[in-house]
Structure formats: C-alpha cells, structure tokens
Scaffold this active site. Structure first.
Site, short mmCIF file in Angstrom:
data_model
loop_
_atom_site.label_atom_id
_atom_site.label_comp_id
_atom_site.label_asym_id
_atom_site.label_seq_id
_atom_site.Cartn_x
_atom_site.Cartn_y
_atom_site.Cartn_z
N PRO A 181 0.72 -1.34 -0.06
CA PRO A 181 0.14 -0.02 0.12
C PRO A 181 0.96 1.27 -0.09
CG PRO A 181 -0.74 -1.60 1.54
CD PRO A 181 0.67 -2.21 1.17
N CYS A 225 0.36 5.43 -0.13
CA CYS A 225 -0.35 6.80 -0.15
C CYS A 225 0.13 7.72 -1.03
CB CYS A 225 -0.40 7.56 1.25
SG CYS A 225 -1.42 6.63 2.57
N ALA A 271 -3.38 2.98 1.78
CA ALA A 271 -4.47 3.15 2.91
C ALA A 271 -5.74 3.85 2.65
CB ALA A 271 -3.71 3.90 4.23
N HIS A 304 -5.30 -2.61 8.07
CA HIS A 304 -4.17 -1.77 8.38
C HIS A 304 -3.91 -1.72 10.08
CE1 HIS A 304 -0.53 0.56 8.27
NE2 HIS A 304 -0.95 1.51 7.40
N HIS A 357 2.02 0.50 11.90
CA HIS A 357 2.82 2.07 11.85
C HIS A 357 2.02 3.12 12.71
CE1 HIS A 357 3.54 0.76 7.29
NE2 HIS A 357 4.25 -0.08 8.19
N TYR A 390 -1.19 3.60 13.55
CA TYR A 390 -2.53 3.90 13.19
C TYR A 390 -3.49 3.23 14.20
CZ TYR A 390 -0.04 6.09 9.19
OH TYR A 390 0.76 6.88 8.63
N GLY A 397 7.74 -1.36 -2.17
CA GLY A 397 7.13 -0.13 -1.97
C GLY A 397 7.76 0.70 -3.21
C1 LIG Z 1 5.02 7.07 -0.60
C2 LIG Z 1 4.85 5.91 0.34
C3 LIG Z 1 3.29 5.63 0.87
C4 LIG Z 1 3.10 4.40 1.81
N1 LIG Z 1 1.93 4.42 2.37
C5 LIG Z 1 1.52 3.41 2.96
C6 LIG Z 1 0.06 3.15 3.11
O1 LIG Z 1 -0.76 3.63 2.56
N2 LIG Z 1 -0.13 1.96 3.88
C7 LIG Z 1 0.87 1.40 4.49
O2 LIG Z 1 0.83 0.28 5.42
N3 LIG Z 1 2.20 1.47 4.17
C8 LIG Z 1 2.48 2.88 3.52
N4 LIG Z 1 3.82 2.68 2.97
C9 LIG Z 1 4.90 1.99 3.55
C10 LIG Z 1 5.30 0.84 2.33
O3 LIG Z 1 3.60 0.02 2.19
C11 LIG Z 1 6.08 -0.11 2.57
O4 LIG Z 1 5.84 -0.87 3.91
C12 LIG Z 1 7.76 0.68 3.00
O5 LIG Z 1 7.58 1.42 1.95
C13 LIG Z 1 8.79 -0.45 3.09
O6 LIG Z 1 8.69 -1.17 1.92
P1 LIG Z 1 9.80 -0.57 0.59
O7 LIG Z 1 11.12 -0.61 1.29
O8 LIG Z 1 9.80 -1.55 -0.51
O9 LIG Z 1 9.70 0.78 0.26
C14 LIG Z 1 4.10 3.83 2.35
C15 LIG Z 1 5.12 3.97 2.05
C16 LIG Z 1 5.76 4.96 0.98
C17 LIG Z 1 7.26 4.92 0.53
#
Ligand SMILES: Cc1cc2nc3c(=O)[nH]c(=O)nc-3n(C[C@H](O)[C@H](O)[C@H](O)COP(=O)(O)O)c2cc1C
Length: 380
Positions: free
Chosen positions: A23, A25, A57, A177, A180, A182, A336
């Site tokens: 996910p 945002c 999210a 969710h 984090h 929340y 992500g």
């Molecule tokens: C731009 C951005 C938006 C994110 N939005 C969410 C979200 O909406 N819900 C969530 O659970 N984690 C969110 N995360 C965390 C990511 O889902 C992921 O767990 C985190 O970036 C680690 O993975 P990565 O190292 O591949 O980026 C977000 C991360 C980034 C960078």
C-alpha cells in the site's frame, strides 16, 4: 523454475505470482475520491506484472484519513469511482486488493511533500483525532479524543461497511491496516493504549478491538475472500509491542479469519524508526534499513503460526525476492519504493531470473514488440 513467479491460491483468489505492490499513499484524492493519478499509478503496476496490487491506506471514515488528500471508501460514490481501477487491474490478469485503514491519533497531517506536520486545530483542514487514550503521538502532535466503547463499536461497523463496499466493487483481497501507529496498532501497543476498561490493560484486552474488527469483517465478506492484516511486528521502543506479542496476535488473527500477516514494523511514535531490539539492546538506524530487514518477522510468523506471511521492506533485487520465497521465509513479497522506481519491476525481475524468456508475462499489446526488440538487441 522461479518460485517468485509461481501462483498462490488463498481461499477463492489465485494470485498469478508472489510479487505484491505494498500500500502506497499518494495524497492525491479529493474528498476521498480517486483521481486520474490513482488510475495511472495503480494500473501501471498491473501492466508491470505485480500479481497483487494494493490500494493505498483507504479510510473507512473521513476522520480516519492520514491527510485530507487520502483515499476513502466511506461512501458508495467513492466505491463507484474506484471500480474502474479494480476492473483494469483484473483485465491485466492481476488481483486488486484494498487496504482498509483508520489513522487514529496519527490522522489530520500534511502530506510528506507538504511537510508531513500534524494539522493542528487552528488549521482549516484539520479535524479532531481519536485514539485508545488521550495520549499524543509525540510533542507537537494533537491530543486525541479517547474513544468511548460505543464509538469503538461504531468504528467496527464502519470497517464492516467499507469491507462490503470493497467486495461490491470487485476487490478480491482485503488488508486491514494494523501497523505504523495507526488506530488498530495504537490499541495493541502499551505505549499508546493506557485504557482501564476491557479495551486496555493486558495483551488480551489490547488485542480486543483489532480482533473484533477482524471477526466482524470476516463475517461480512464470507469465506472466499483472502483477508490480510498488516502488523508492526515490533515497536522498537522500551516497553512497547514485541515480536512475541506479534506471534500471539497472529495466532488469534488466524482464528478470527486472517489468512496472511503482512509484516512491517515501527511507527507508534511518528515515522517508523527502530531504536532498540526486543531485548533492549540498541539497534543502529543503518542496520535497520538493510535489505530485507523485516524478513525475519515474516519468517517467525510463518514458522510459528498456521498463517501465511508477507515480507516487506527494502526488497530490491529479484534474486533477493526469489530467495525469500524459495527459502520459505515468507509466502509473498511486497515492494514499495522499488516498484515506484520501476513499475515494471516484476516483468524485469522475471527476465533477470530467466522465468519469462519469451515475454509471455507481458501484456499482449507489448509482448510482440518487446520480443522484436530483444531480437534486434541480440543481433547488435
Ligand atoms: C510513498 C509511500 C506511501 C506509503 N503508504 C502506505 C500506506 O498507505 N499503507 C501502509 O501500510 N504503508 C504505507 N507505506 C509503507 C510501504 O507500504 C512499505 O511498507 C514501506 O515503504 C517499506 O517497503 P519498501 O522498502 O519496499 O519501500 C508507504 C510507503 C511509501 C514510501
């Protein structure tokens, strides 16, 4: 034979491969409604070959948004607007998942590219944040309203309504969710939950709200839809939520109807940061951000419960992703930032792993041309 590109059936849904878009945002919705940017953003991952594409999210009530620009599914208009995205993901042979969320005491903030600061009560776009206890996230954050039991019950119903809308518009996977910092995580962690009623106190009582949400959502969506739960496997703070707690929670989530635990970490006091290990020893920031740093959490949940697990966090390299699945460290890998950098990461990874020599995984509109490109490349 690539394990990363093997299919996985969970209940009534078959994921064509093990690559998941975590996910993400985008802070680009208007009144919770998806915009053309959301279509372009999410559809690119489906074209790029990710087996399961999660929405960002998606708030179950307006007050559950992280920012005023977060996506929502608290009304039918929002669900109708997101359906074309779901339809497109399916048309690519991929699966669309939705992450249902309530940001709790971390709601009402500015988008990261607008400073990420909490919007305090003097800001025109702010709203009253809520939590298990009247304890702010950290200095500079607003004081949350402590939810009453009847307000907690209303939020359980809001999760259920949002889940029903999600099914109606075609999502084939739902994630709750619970990470984090929340709302659900804030009930789990003793750092943020200091209630003295049945929703606070010992581990069993702190787990009550997330488990109630899970049971209610499972009952509402029936047996066919896979249900994921994202945890922060550790708070990484003295006196906080631990990996042992996550194992206990996961066992109970399994009984409540969860199929996959998505293993993230941190965030209870602001941005996900990792200051100490479970045993209290200092954990260096740099080591916390190493590739696959959260994979051991996914492995422990997989090893010690009946559930499947999803690994996430600095999974970058196709061989790294392949070995996580091959070594049974997790059942799925979520990406992500890496997949934002390269939305075609799965198709490129399949090339690197020699899992798709004839470009069969590519959309037919691209396959024939990419095939020719390859011939030309080989002749040079
Ligand atoms: C731009 C951005 C938006 C994110 N939005 C969410 C979200 O909406 N819900 C969530 O659970 N984690 C969110 N995360 C965390 C990511 O889902 C992921 O767990 C985190 O970036 C680690 O993975 P990565 O190292 O591949 O980026 C977000 C991360 C980034 C960078």
């Amino acid at each position: 034979m690539s394990d990363l590109f093997s299919s996985l059936t969970i209940r009534g849904t078959t994921l064509p491969n093990r690559v998941v878009v975590s996910p993400l945002c985008m802070y680009s919705a208007i009144d919770g409604m998806p915009q053309p940017f959301h279509f372009a953003h999410l559809s690119s991952f489906a074209r790029g070959g990710a087996g399961l594409v999660f929405t960002e999210a998606t708030a179950i009530v307006p007050q559950g948004r992280i920012t005023p620009q977060c996506l929502g599914i608290w009304n039918d208009q929002q669900a109708a607007a997101i359906k074309p995205i779901v339809d497109f993901i399916k048309s690519m042979g991929m699966v669309a998942g939705i992450q249902l969320a309530h940001a709790g005491r971390k709601a009402s903030t500015a988008a990261p590219f607008h400073g990420a600061k909490p919007l305090l009560s003097d800001h025109p776009d702010s709203w009253q944040v809520v939590g298990p206890s009247a304890l702010p996230v950290a200095e500079g954050f607003p004081m949350p309203h402590e939810l009453s039991v009847s307000e907690i019950n209303e939020l359980v119903s809001a999760f259920v309504d949002a889940a029903k809308r999600s099914i109606d518009c075609g999502f084939e996977v739902i994630e709750l969710h619970g990470a984090h910092g929340y709302l659900m995580h804030s009930f789990l962690s003793p750092i943020s939950n200091q209630r003295t009623d049945e929703y606070g106190g010992d581990l069993t009582q702190r787990m009550r709200f997330p488990l109630e949400v899970t049971r209610a959502v499972r009952a509402a969506i029936g047996d066919d839809i896979p249900l994921f739960f994202r945890i922060s496997a550790i708070d990484g703070l003295q006196g906080g939520w631990t990996l042992d707690d996550s194992v206990v929670l996961s066992q109970q989530l399994a009984d409540a109807g969860i199929d996959v635990v998505d293993c993230s970490s941190g965030g209870i006091q602001g941005a996900p940061r990792f200051r100490i290990n479970d045993d209290g020893s200092p954990l260096k920031q740099s080591s916390a951000r190493e590739p696959g740093f959260q994979v051991p959490y996914a492995q422990r949940i997989k090893d010690e419960t009946s559930l499947k697990s999803m690994a996430v966090g600095v999974i970058i390299d196709p061989h790294q992703a392949e070995s996580i699945i091959k070594n049974n460290e997790a059942d799925l890998v979520a990406l992500g930032r890496e997949i934002m950098y390269d939305p075609f990461w799965p198709l490129h990874a399949a090339q690197t792993l020699n899992a798709d020599p004839d470009f069969d995984l590519w959309p037919p509109q691209y396959k024939w041309a990419v095939d020719r490109r390859e011939q030309i490349r080989k002749q040079r």
